[in-house]
Design a protein around this motif. Structure first.
Motif, PDB file in Angstrom:
ATOM      1  N   ILE A 138       4.342  -1.534  -1.362  1.00 22.17           N
ATOM      2  CA  ILE A 138       3.418  -0.838  -0.461  1.00 22.17           C
ATOM      3  C   ILE A 138       2.001  -1.272  -0.814  1.00 22.17           C
ATOM      4  N   ALA A 139       1.290  -1.803   0.184  1.00 18.25           N
ATOM      5  CA  ALA A 139      -0.083  -2.279  -0.017  1.00 18.25           C
ATOM      6  C   ALA A 139      -0.997  -1.599   1.000  1.00 18.25           C
ATOM      7  N   THR A 140      -2.259  -1.499   0.669  1.00 15.85           N
ATOM      8  CA  THR A 140      -3.245  -0.954   1.606  1.00 15.85           C
ATOM      9  C   THR A 140      -4.505  -1.812   1.545  1.00 15.85           C
ATOM     10  N   LEU A 141      -5.177  -1.934   2.679  1.00 14.10           N
ATOM     11  CA  LEU A 141      -6.416  -2.712   2.727  1.00 14.10           C
ATOM     12  C   LEU A 141      -7.641  -1.842   2.493  1.00 14.10           C
ATOM     13  N   VAL A 142      -7.449  -0.522   2.559  1.00 18.40           N
ATOM     14  CA  VAL A 142      -8.538   0.426   2.262  1.00 18.40           C
ATOM     15  C   VAL A 142      -7.946   1.658   1.588  1.00 18.40           C
ATOM     16  N   PHE A 143      -8.751   2.307   0.763  1.00 18.02           N
ATOM     17  CA  PHE A 143      -8.413   3.608   0.148  1.00 18.02           C
ATOM     18  C   PHE A 143      -7.027   3.655  -0.475  1.00 18.02           C
ATOM     19  N   PRO A 144      -6.701   2.917  -1.497  1.00 15.07           N
ATOM     20  CA  PRO A 144      -7.483   1.869  -2.163  1.00 15.07           C
ATOM     21  C   PRO A 144      -7.156   0.497  -1.562  1.00 15.07           C
ATOM     22  N   THR A 152      12.041  -9.144  -1.136  1.00 20.00           N
ATOM     23  CA  THR A 152      10.918  -8.203  -1.155  1.00 20.00           C
ATOM     24  C   THR A 152      10.370  -7.973   0.246  1.00 20.00           C
ATOM     25  N   LEU A 153      10.078  -6.713   0.549  1.00 16.61           N
ATOM     26  CA  LEU A 153       9.437  -6.325   1.793  1.00 16.61           C
ATOM     27  C   LEU A 153       7.972  -6.020   1.483  1.00 16.61           C
ATOM     28  N   VAL A 154       7.059  -6.534   2.305  1.00 18.42           N
ATOM     29  CA  VAL A 154       5.627  -6.261   2.123  1.00 18.42           C
ATOM     30  C   VAL A 154       5.204  -5.300   3.226  1.00 18.42           C
ATOM     31  N   ILE A 155       4.896  -4.059   2.840  1.00 15.92           N
ATOM     32  CA  ILE A 155       4.558  -3.015   3.807  1.00 15.92           C
ATOM     33  C   ILE A 155       3.082  -2.636   3.648  1.00 15.92           C
ATOM     34  N   PHE A 156       2.315  -2.834   4.705  1.00 16.05           N
ATOM     35  CA  PHE A 156       0.900  -2.442   4.699  1.00 16.05           C
ATOM     36  C   PHE A 156       0.794  -1.046   5.296  1.00 16.05           C
ATOM     37  N   ASN A 157       0.417  -0.074   4.461  1.00 14.27           N
ATOM     38  CA  ASN A 157       0.294   1.317   4.891  1.00 14.27           C
ATOM     39  C   ASN A 157      -1.152   1.630   5.284  1.00 14.27           C
ATOM     40  N   LYS A 158      -1.331   2.774   5.920  1.00 14.09           N
ATOM     41  CA  LYS A 158      -2.639   3.321   6.312  1.00 14.09           C
ATOM     42  C   LYS A 158      -3.313   2.495   7.406  1.00 14.09           C
ATOM     43  N   LYS A 159      -2.505   1.980   8.337  1.00 14.56           N
ATOM     44  CA  LYS A 159      -3.094   1.242   9.465  1.00 14.56           C
ATOM     45  C   LYS A 159      -3.963   2.167  10.327  1.00 14.56           C
ATOM     46  N   ASP A 160      -3.707   3.476  10.231  1.00 13.48           N
ATOM     47  CA  ASP A 160      -4.490   4.446  11.002  1.00 13.48           C
ATOM     48  C   ASP A 160      -5.938   4.532  10.534  1.00 13.48           C
ATOM     49  N   VAL A 213      -7.115  -6.563  12.926  1.00 13.39           N
ATOM     50  CA  VAL A 213      -6.798  -7.968  13.189  1.00 13.39           C
ATOM     51  C   VAL A 213      -6.411  -8.668  11.887  1.00 13.39           C
ATOM     52  N   PHE A 214      -7.190  -8.436  10.820  1.00 18.23           N
ATOM     53  CA  PHE A 214      -6.914  -9.052   9.525  1.00 18.23           C
ATOM     54  C   PHE A 214      -5.553  -8.604   8.994  1.00 18.23           C
ATOM     55  N   GLN A 215      -5.250  -7.315   9.148  1.00 20.48           N
ATOM     56  CA  GLN A 215      -3.969  -6.799   8.675  1.00 20.48           C
ATOM     57  C   GLN A 215      -2.818  -7.475   9.413  1.00 20.48           C
ATOM     58  N   GLU A 216      -2.946  -7.640  10.722  1.00 22.17           N
ATOM     59  CA  GLU A 216      -1.884  -8.284  11.497  1.00 22.17           C
ATOM     60  C   GLU A 216      -1.729  -9.748  11.093  1.00 22.17           C
ATOM     61  N   GLU A 217      -2.835 -10.407  10.772  1.00 22.67           N
ATOM     62  CA  GLU A 217      -2.766 -11.793  10.304  1.00 22.67           C
ATOM     63  C   GLU A 217      -1.980 -11.885   8.995  1.00 22.67           C
TER      64      GLU A 217
END
Length: 302
Positions: free
Chosen positions: A91-97, A118-126, A134-138
């Motif tokens: 689980i990764a996030t681009l903000v907070f943290p 391994t699955l890479v899941i970006f949380n907190k897209k909201d 856009v960066f997250q989707e890239e």
């Protein structure tokens, strides 16, 4: 099922639960790991005290795989995060943290070294908008392109939780990431009866507080297990030589044999297929930079 350092929660084939401790001879054996038994291990044990439901662990069975990192206290020792797992979910996030791409790639290399999908899941897209989305989707597309299942989700979205839940079915899954990325929140939505504690993000440091103290495995459905782990602050590679690191980058591995020199380090040699692929945009610049930091031994663990 759970390790507290000196005592271990154990479940047998019939679902009976015990509290176990290591037999003395196992403690005395020289171990490269600071935790000789990890969550997910299969062990041989004998009943010690029927009334107290305690057992002695005689032996640790051979592991199919395990995920390992450098011990934060002793640099020459390893810490086994979990063993005998079917897949890992980072689980990764681009903000907070913010989770750095270097950390994500180190985790993927560690998993590749032991052939753990391994699955890479970006949380907190909201919490993202505009360029952030856009960066997250890239990033999602970049990791998909090299063979990793990747999703952008919000732990507050029921449809997204259903997608995660489907990926877990029939598997033993390790869930990992920095503190504060939402691991416990996701698990609570999937299995609310577990009631895992969740923590707040510090406004000062933008980092999460540790809510999971020990790794623990939960059977959320028959033959479907989740391993919740304490937040990983940094991830130091161990037992991987510099010349081996490229083997654990799928996009580099598929180009082996195309470099001019058979022992190419992909750093400065002429006619390097990897460097050319980076220049042509076939290998992501961020992935190559992660490779360089690992090979050069730079401190890019966070």
């Amino acid at each position: 099922m759970r390790s507290t350092g000196s005592w271990y929660d154990i479940a047998d084939e019939q679902g009976n639960k015990y509290i176990g401790r290591l037999r003395g001879k196992l403690k005395q054996e020289e171990m490269k790991s600071n935790n000789p038994i990890a969550v997910g291990d299969y062990v041989d044990f004998e009943i010690e005290n029927v009334e107290q439901n305690t057992v002695l662990i005689n032996d640790i069975l051979e592991r199919e795989n395990y995920l390992i990192r450098q011990s934060t206290h002793r640099k020459n020792q390893a810490h086994i995060i979990a063993a005998n797992i079917d897949q890992a979910m980072l689980i990764a996030t681009l903000v907070f943290p913010r989770t750095s791409l270097g950390f994500i790639d180190r985790f993927l290399v560690s998993a590749e070294a032991y052939r753990i999908p391994t699955l890479v899941i970006f949380n907190k897209k909201d919490l993202l908008e505009g360029d952030g989305l856009v960066f997250q989707e890239e990033l999602v597309e970049m990791y998909k392109k090299i063979g990793y299942e990747s999703l952008a989700i919000s732990a507050l979205d029921k449809n997204d939780i259903q997608k995660i839940n489907a990926l877990l079915e029939g598997k033993k899954t390790l869930i990992s990431g920095h503190s504060g990325v939402g691991k416990s929140t996701i698990i609570n939505h999937i299995a609310p009866y577990l009631g895992l504690e969740t923590g707040d993000i510090s406004d000062y440091s933008l980092k999460g507080t540790h809510t999971t103290t020990f790794a623990e495995m939960f059977e959320i459905r028959p033959k479907t297990y989740l391993i919740d782990t304490p937040g990983i602050k940094e991830l130091g590679l161990i037992d991987i030589e510099a010349e081996e690191i490229s083997h654990f980058f799928p996009e580099m591995r598929e180009r082996f044999g195309q470099c001019k020199y058979y022992n190419c380090t992909h750093l400065h040699e002429p006619d390097c297929a990897i460097v050319k692929a980076v220049e042509n945009g076939e290998i992501a610049q961020s992935r190559y930079e992660s490779y360089l930091s690992m090979v050069m031994g730079e401190d890019n663990r966070k």
